[in-house]
Design a protein around this motif. Structure first.
Motif, PDB file in Angstrom:
ATOM      1  N   THR A   1       0.838  -1.194   0.000  1.00 23.70           N
ATOM      2  CA  THR A   1       0.000   0.000   0.000  1.00 23.70           C
ATOM      3  C   THR A   1       0.879   1.251   0.000  1.00 23.70           C
ATOM      4  O   THR A   1       2.070   1.186   0.333  1.00 23.70           O
ATOM      5  CB  THR A   1      -0.916   0.024   1.234  1.00 23.70           C
ATOM      6  OG1 THR A   1      -0.078   0.086   2.408  1.00 23.70           O
ATOM      7  CG2 THR A   1      -1.792  -1.218   1.293  1.00 23.70           C
ATOM      8  N   PRO A   2       0.325   2.413  -0.355  1.00 22.45           N
ATOM      9  CA  PRO A   2       1.116   3.651  -0.304  1.00 22.45           C
ATOM     10  C   PRO A   2       1.743   3.916   1.057  1.00 22.45           C
ATOM     11  O   PRO A   2       2.873   4.405   1.141  1.00 22.45           O
ATOM     12  CB  PRO A   2       0.078   4.726  -0.659  1.00 22.45           C
ATOM     13  CG  PRO A   2      -0.926   4.010  -1.514  1.00 22.45           C
ATOM     14  CD  PRO A   2      -1.012   2.626  -0.939  1.00 22.45           C
ATOM     15  N   LEU A   3       1.032   3.564   2.142  1.00 23.26           N
ATOM     16  CA  LEU A   3       1.580   3.782   3.478  1.00 23.26           C
ATOM     17  C   LEU A   3       2.805   2.911   3.728  1.00 23.26           C
ATOM     18  O   LEU A   3       3.826   3.375   4.261  1.00 23.26           O
ATOM     19  CB  LEU A   3       0.507   3.495   4.533  1.00 23.26           C
ATOM     20  CG  LEU A   3       0.943   3.636   5.994  1.00 23.26           C
ATOM     21  CD1 LEU A   3       1.426   5.048   6.292  1.00 23.26           C
ATOM     22  CD2 LEU A   3      -0.198   3.263   6.936  1.00 23.26           C
ATOM     23  N   ILE A   4       2.739   1.648   3.329  1.00 21.48           N
ATOM     24  CA  ILE A   4       3.876   0.753   3.538  1.00 21.48           C
ATOM     25  C   ILE A   4       5.016   1.097   2.589  1.00 21.48           C
ATOM     26  O   ILE A   4       6.194   0.950   2.942  1.00 21.48           O
ATOM     27  CB  ILE A   4       3.437  -0.722   3.387  1.00 21.48           C
ATOM     28  CG1 ILE A   4       2.405  -1.061   4.478  1.00 21.48           C
ATOM     29  CG2 ILE A   4       4.622  -1.662   3.471  1.00 21.48           C
ATOM     30  CD1 ILE A   4       2.868  -0.748   5.903  1.00 21.48           C
ATOM     31  N   LYS A   5       4.700   1.605   1.399  1.00 25.05           N
ATOM     32  CA  LYS A   5       5.756   2.106   0.503  1.00 25.05           C
ATOM     33  C   LYS A   5       6.524   3.233   1.192  1.00 25.05           C
ATOM     34  O   LYS A   5       7.765   3.273   1.159  1.00 25.05           O
ATOM     35  CB  LYS A   5       5.164   2.593  -0.813  1.00 25.05           C
ATOM     36  CG  LYS A   5       6.206   3.140  -1.788  1.00 25.05           C
ATOM     37  CD  LYS A   5       5.581   3.697  -3.051  1.00 25.05           C
ATOM     38  CE  LYS A   5       6.644   4.205  -4.012  1.00 25.05           C
ATOM     39  NZ  LYS A   5       7.491   5.277  -3.431  1.00 25.05           N
ATOM     40  N   GLU A   6       5.784   4.153   1.829  1.00 22.00           N
ATOM     41  CA  GLU A   6       6.434   5.255   2.531  1.00 22.00           C
ATOM     42  C   GLU A   6       7.259   4.735   3.704  1.00 22.00           C
ATOM     43  O   GLU A   6       8.350   5.243   3.986  1.00 22.00           O
ATOM     44  CB  GLU A   6       5.386   6.259   3.016  1.00 22.00           C
ATOM     45  CG  GLU A   6       5.977   7.540   3.552  1.00 22.00           C
ATOM     46  CD  GLU A   6       4.944   8.593   3.876  1.00 22.00           C
ATOM     47  OE1 GLU A   6       5.341   9.664   4.382  1.00 22.00           O
ATOM     48  OE2 GLU A   6       3.732   8.363   3.635  1.00 22.00           O
TER      49      GLU A   6
ATOM     50  N   ARG B   1      -0.943  -7.604   3.852  1.00 18.16           N
ATOM     51  CA  ARG B   1      -2.176  -8.294   3.463  1.00 18.16           C
ATOM     52  C   ARG B   1      -3.194  -8.296   4.597  1.00 18.16           C
ATOM     53  O   ARG B   1      -2.865  -8.073   5.758  1.00 18.16           O
ATOM     54  CB  ARG B   1      -1.895  -9.735   3.030  1.00 18.16           C
ATOM     55  CG  ARG B   1      -1.494 -10.667   4.122  1.00 18.16           C
ATOM     56  CD  ARG B   1      -1.839 -12.156   3.836  1.00 18.16           C
ATOM     57  NE  ARG B   1      -1.841 -12.577   2.484  1.00 18.16           N
ATOM     58  CZ  ARG B   1      -1.040 -13.513   1.957  1.00 18.16           C
ATOM     59  NH1 ARG B   1      -0.144 -14.116   2.725  1.00 18.16           N
ATOM     60  NH2 ARG B   1      -1.148 -13.870   0.703  1.00 18.16           N
ATOM     61  N   THR B   2      -4.422  -8.536   4.198  1.00 18.15           N
ATOM     62  CA  THR B   2      -5.473  -8.820   5.177  1.00 18.15           C
ATOM     63  C   THR B   2      -5.201 -10.212   5.720  1.00 18.15           C
ATOM     64  O   THR B   2      -5.197 -11.193   4.970  1.00 18.15           O
ATOM     65  CB  THR B   2      -6.856  -8.752   4.516  1.00 18.15           C
ATOM     66  OG1 THR B   2      -7.134  -7.392   4.157  1.00 18.15           O
ATOM     67  CG2 THR B   2      -7.937  -9.256   5.440  1.00 18.15           C
ATOM     68  N   THR B   3      -4.951 -10.298   7.022  1.00 21.80           N
ATOM     69  CA  THR B   3      -4.550 -11.576   7.602  1.00 21.80           C
ATOM     70  C   THR B   3      -5.761 -12.436   7.955  1.00 21.80           C
ATOM     71  O   THR B   3      -6.861 -11.939   8.185  1.00 21.80           O
ATOM     72  CB  THR B   3      -3.707 -11.355   8.871  1.00 21.80           C
ATOM     73  OG1 THR B   3      -4.410 -10.488   9.760  1.00 21.80           O
ATOM     74  CG2 THR B   3      -2.369 -10.760   8.525  1.00 21.80           C
ATOM     75  N   THR B   4      -5.530 -13.739   7.992  1.00 21.88           N
ATOM     76  CA  THR B   4      -6.560 -14.736   8.308  1.00 21.88           C
ATOM     77  C   THR B   4      -6.098 -15.528   9.518  1.00 21.88           C
ATOM     78  O   THR B   4      -5.020 -16.122   9.497  1.00 21.88           O
ATOM     79  CB  THR B   4      -6.755 -15.696   7.120  1.00 21.88           C
ATOM     80  OG1 THR B   4      -7.110 -14.946   5.956  1.00 21.88           O
ATOM     81  CG2 THR B   4      -7.828 -16.722   7.424  1.00 21.88           C
TER      82      THR B   4
ATOM     83  N   LEU C   1      -6.490  -4.931   5.669  1.00 20.73           N
ATOM     84  CA  LEU C   1      -5.516  -3.971   5.158  1.00 20.73           C
ATOM     85  C   LEU C   1      -6.249  -2.785   4.539  1.00 20.73           C
ATOM     86  O   LEU C   1      -7.272  -2.972   3.863  1.00 20.73           O
ATOM     87  CB  LEU C   1      -4.664  -4.659   4.085  1.00 20.73           C
ATOM     88  CG  LEU C   1      -3.393  -3.950   3.617  1.00 20.73           C
ATOM     89  CD1 LEU C   1      -2.333  -3.996   4.714  1.00 20.73           C
ATOM     90  CD2 LEU C   1      -2.872  -4.621   2.346  1.00 20.73           C
ATOM     91  N   PRO C   2      -5.779  -1.551   4.764  1.00 19.61           N
ATOM     92  CA  PRO C   2      -6.377  -0.424   4.045  1.00 19.61           C
ATOM     93  C   PRO C   2      -6.358  -0.695   2.546  1.00 19.61           C
ATOM     94  O   PRO C   2      -5.334  -1.095   1.979  1.00 19.61           O
ATOM     95  CB  PRO C   2      -5.458   0.748   4.407  1.00 19.61           C
ATOM     96  CG  PRO C   2      -4.922   0.390   5.754  1.00 19.61           C
ATOM     97  CD  PRO C   2      -4.738  -1.108   5.715  1.00 19.61           C
ATOM     98  N   GLY C   3      -7.486  -0.519   1.916  1.00 20.28           N
ATOM     99  CA  GLY C   3      -7.629  -0.877   0.498  1.00 20.28           C
ATOM    100  C   GLY C   3      -8.530  -2.081   0.316  1.00 20.28           C
ATOM    101  O   GLY C   3      -9.173  -2.229  -0.714  1.00 20.28           O
ATOM    102  N   ASN C   4      -8.545  -2.980   1.309  1.00 22.48           N
ATOM    103  CA  ASN C   4      -9.532  -4.059   1.335  1.00 22.48           C
ATOM    104  C   ASN C   4     -10.733  -3.596   2.153  1.00 22.48           C
ATOM    105  O   ASN C   4     -10.585  -2.811   3.077  1.00 22.48           O
ATOM    106  CB  ASN C   4      -8.958  -5.329   1.970  1.00 22.48           C
ATOM    107  CG  ASN C   4      -7.895  -6.005   1.120  1.00 22.48           C
ATOM    108  OD1 ASN C   4      -7.010  -6.661   1.639  1.00 22.48           O
ATOM    109  ND2 ASN C   4      -7.953  -5.830  -0.193  1.00 22.48           N
TER     110      ASN C   4
END
Length: 510
Positions: free
Chosen positions: A309-314, A356-359, A386-389
């Motif tokens: 995501t953009p946040l994790i890229k930053e 990722r969205t964790t399970t 996850l933000p985006g999901n």
């Protein structure tokens, strides 16, 4: 053939050159890693004893709100009033839903949007461990002599609600999560008032009382109270990030202050799987528990897709410059190496949760007898979004995993979307950086994704700048004590936290 090989070799050389150039020219953030120890704590026994006394009050939240024991919360409110009379005398303070507390310290410039600092007074239970003799002053019933008796839960160095001060630490449930922050904020505001340091803008404190069970009666109603009053905050500060001690993050030889600029969403689903029951001597070809096993295997084998995501890229852009060459190579060349980077990140629990969205399969219930086939088996699966999901995405994911089976799906607990992502190019975020450098000059400050739920998300209705960070430097053992046994906060961390918040309050408009 020789010509073809030469062409392939040439392409490989060009590719390697491009990868290296991009790696060495990638705009990783140049972190200003200062020198020195930063602000050094000054002995403050009164502040330490204030927190110790607050820990002794067992403000436990558990189960449904109707089952709360509210007496300790009432006692905690009175304790704050007697401990911080200046704060209560020189602020506008109100109770929201009887136990939520709000303080407003008026600033000199009412045209400026206020800032808000959050905490919560409730704590999780100390656990169901056996009791053994140790140090906690608990008095016997009235018909027995009023002499102290000692007891402590197993695996605690001191009793969970002792508030013991020893070994340079303050022990007890809530020391870190999060009475330490609550008392730091009260001490900071008290110091401002005592020293007649009036801020430019209004400063608010808001303390919920049910964060550990979802915040519906505390933070949610406090946020609604602010919204109804027409308040908009320039920033909201809550828990959710920490300073990870040097060596705790593989490959990074520095302290890292991770500031939660967003938090994951939440969905827990109870899935009931139907089948044929009966006696185990004549089992059906496919049992309910066998069907449930197939669904659970699908959920674990085919999880939601990872993404950066953009946040994790930053986040990676901020810390990447201090990472080993292979990591920098992958981060700088995601146009080619993103699949490899994601594959590496998803191989460990902590980094997998970032992308990722964790399970998580957490509970299961079937037959109570060794020779009985249950006609219905149920299990619980927890997703952290996850933000985006979206919640809708997760519901569709569950539907796909259960396709072909007779099931009932019930969402339990507090389903919520992932939070919005707060920007980092704001005064509010830059002040966090400055505050961290004040106490830990060599620390790297970076935005981050908070994995667990906090009260902060409730306040998105009154601010677009919501940050989750507690300025304490801890190791893995101390981090694992949250919600576990032997929770403690070092006195150094506590005193530095007081200084940090006082710095934030004094310098917001300087």
């Amino acid at each position: 053939m020789k010509k073809v090989l030469l062409i392939i070799l040439g392409i490989l050389i060009i590719l390697v050159a491009v990868l290296l150039i991009k790696t060495y020219t990638y705009p990783f953030k140049k972190n200003n890693m200062g020198t020195g120890e930063g602000w050094k704590p000054v002995k403050n026994d009164s502040a330490v004893m204030h927190l110790s006394g607050g820990i002794k009050i067992p403000t436990v939240s558990t189960g449904s709100l109707g089952e709360f024991n509210y007496e300790p919360f009432a006692r905690f409110k009175e304790y704050l009033k007697t401990t911080y009379p200046l704060v209560f005398q020189h602020t506008e303070n109100v109770e929201v839903n009887q136990y939520g507390l709000v303080f407003r310290l008026k600033g000199n410039n009412p045209s400026l949007e206020p800032v808000l600092f959050l905490s919560h007074m409730d704590v999780v239970p100390p656990g169901d461990a056996d009791i053994k003799n140790k140090e906690e002053n608990i008095f016997r019933p009235e018909d027995q002599p009023l002499e102290p008796v000692t007891k402590v839960a197993e695996d605690w160095d001191f009793a969970p609600f002792s508030g013991a001060v020893a070994n340079g630490r303050i022990y007890g449930r809530g020391a870190i999560d999060m009475k330490g922050m609550l008392f730091s904020l009260m001490e900071s505001m008290n110091n401002l008032i005592k020293n007649k340091q009036i801020p430019q803008r209004d400063i608010y404190l808001a303390f919920g009382f049910d964060e550990e069970v979802g915040g519906k009666k505390g933070a949610t109603q406090i946020a609604d109270y602010f919204k109804k009053k027409g308040l908009k905050f320039d920033a909201v500060y809550d828990e959710g990030g920490l300073i990870m001690r040097k060596g705790n993050v593989a490959g990074i030889d520095s302290d890292i202050a991770v500031v939660g600029c967003a938090e994951k969403g939440f969905l827990s689903a109870k899935i009931k799987v139907k089948g044929l029951g009966g006696h185990s001597s004549m089992p059906p070809m496919e049992s309910a528990i066998g069907k449930a096993a197939v669904i659970m295997q699908r959920l674990e084998d085919h999880q939601m897709k990872p993404t950066i995501t953009p946040l994790i890229k930053e986040f990676f852009d901020n810390i990447g410059g201090t990472m080993p060459f292979t990591s920098r190579l992958a981060i700088a060349n995601q146009w080619l190496l993103k699949p490899m980077l994601l594959s590496k990140l998803t191989k460990t629990n902590t980094t997998n949760a970032l992308v990722r969205t964790t399970t998580a399969l957490t509970m299961m219930k079937g037959s109570d007898g060794t020779n009985v086939l249950a006609p219905e088996v149920e299990f619980v699966v927890n997703f952290r979004l996850l933000p985006g999901n979206t919640v809708k995405d997760v519901r569709e994911h569950i539907a796909k995993a259960t396709k072909g089976f007779d099931v009932e799906v019930e969402e339990i607990d507090n389903t919520r979307e992932a939070s919005a992502i707060s920007p980092t190019n704001t005064k509010a975020f830059k002040l966090i950086e400055a505050g961290v450098k004040e106490i830990y000059p060599a620390a790297i400050v970076t935005p981050y994704l908070t994995m667990a739920g906090t009260d902060a998300a409730r306040y998105e209705i009154v601010s677009k700048n919501v940050y989750r960070f507690m300025p304490i430097k801890i190791n893995r053992f101390e981090q694992q004590s949250l919600h576990s046994t032997n929770e403690y906060l070092s006195i150094e961390n506590y005193l530095k936290m007081i200084h940090y918040f006082e710095y934030m309050m004094r310098n917001y408009d300087k």
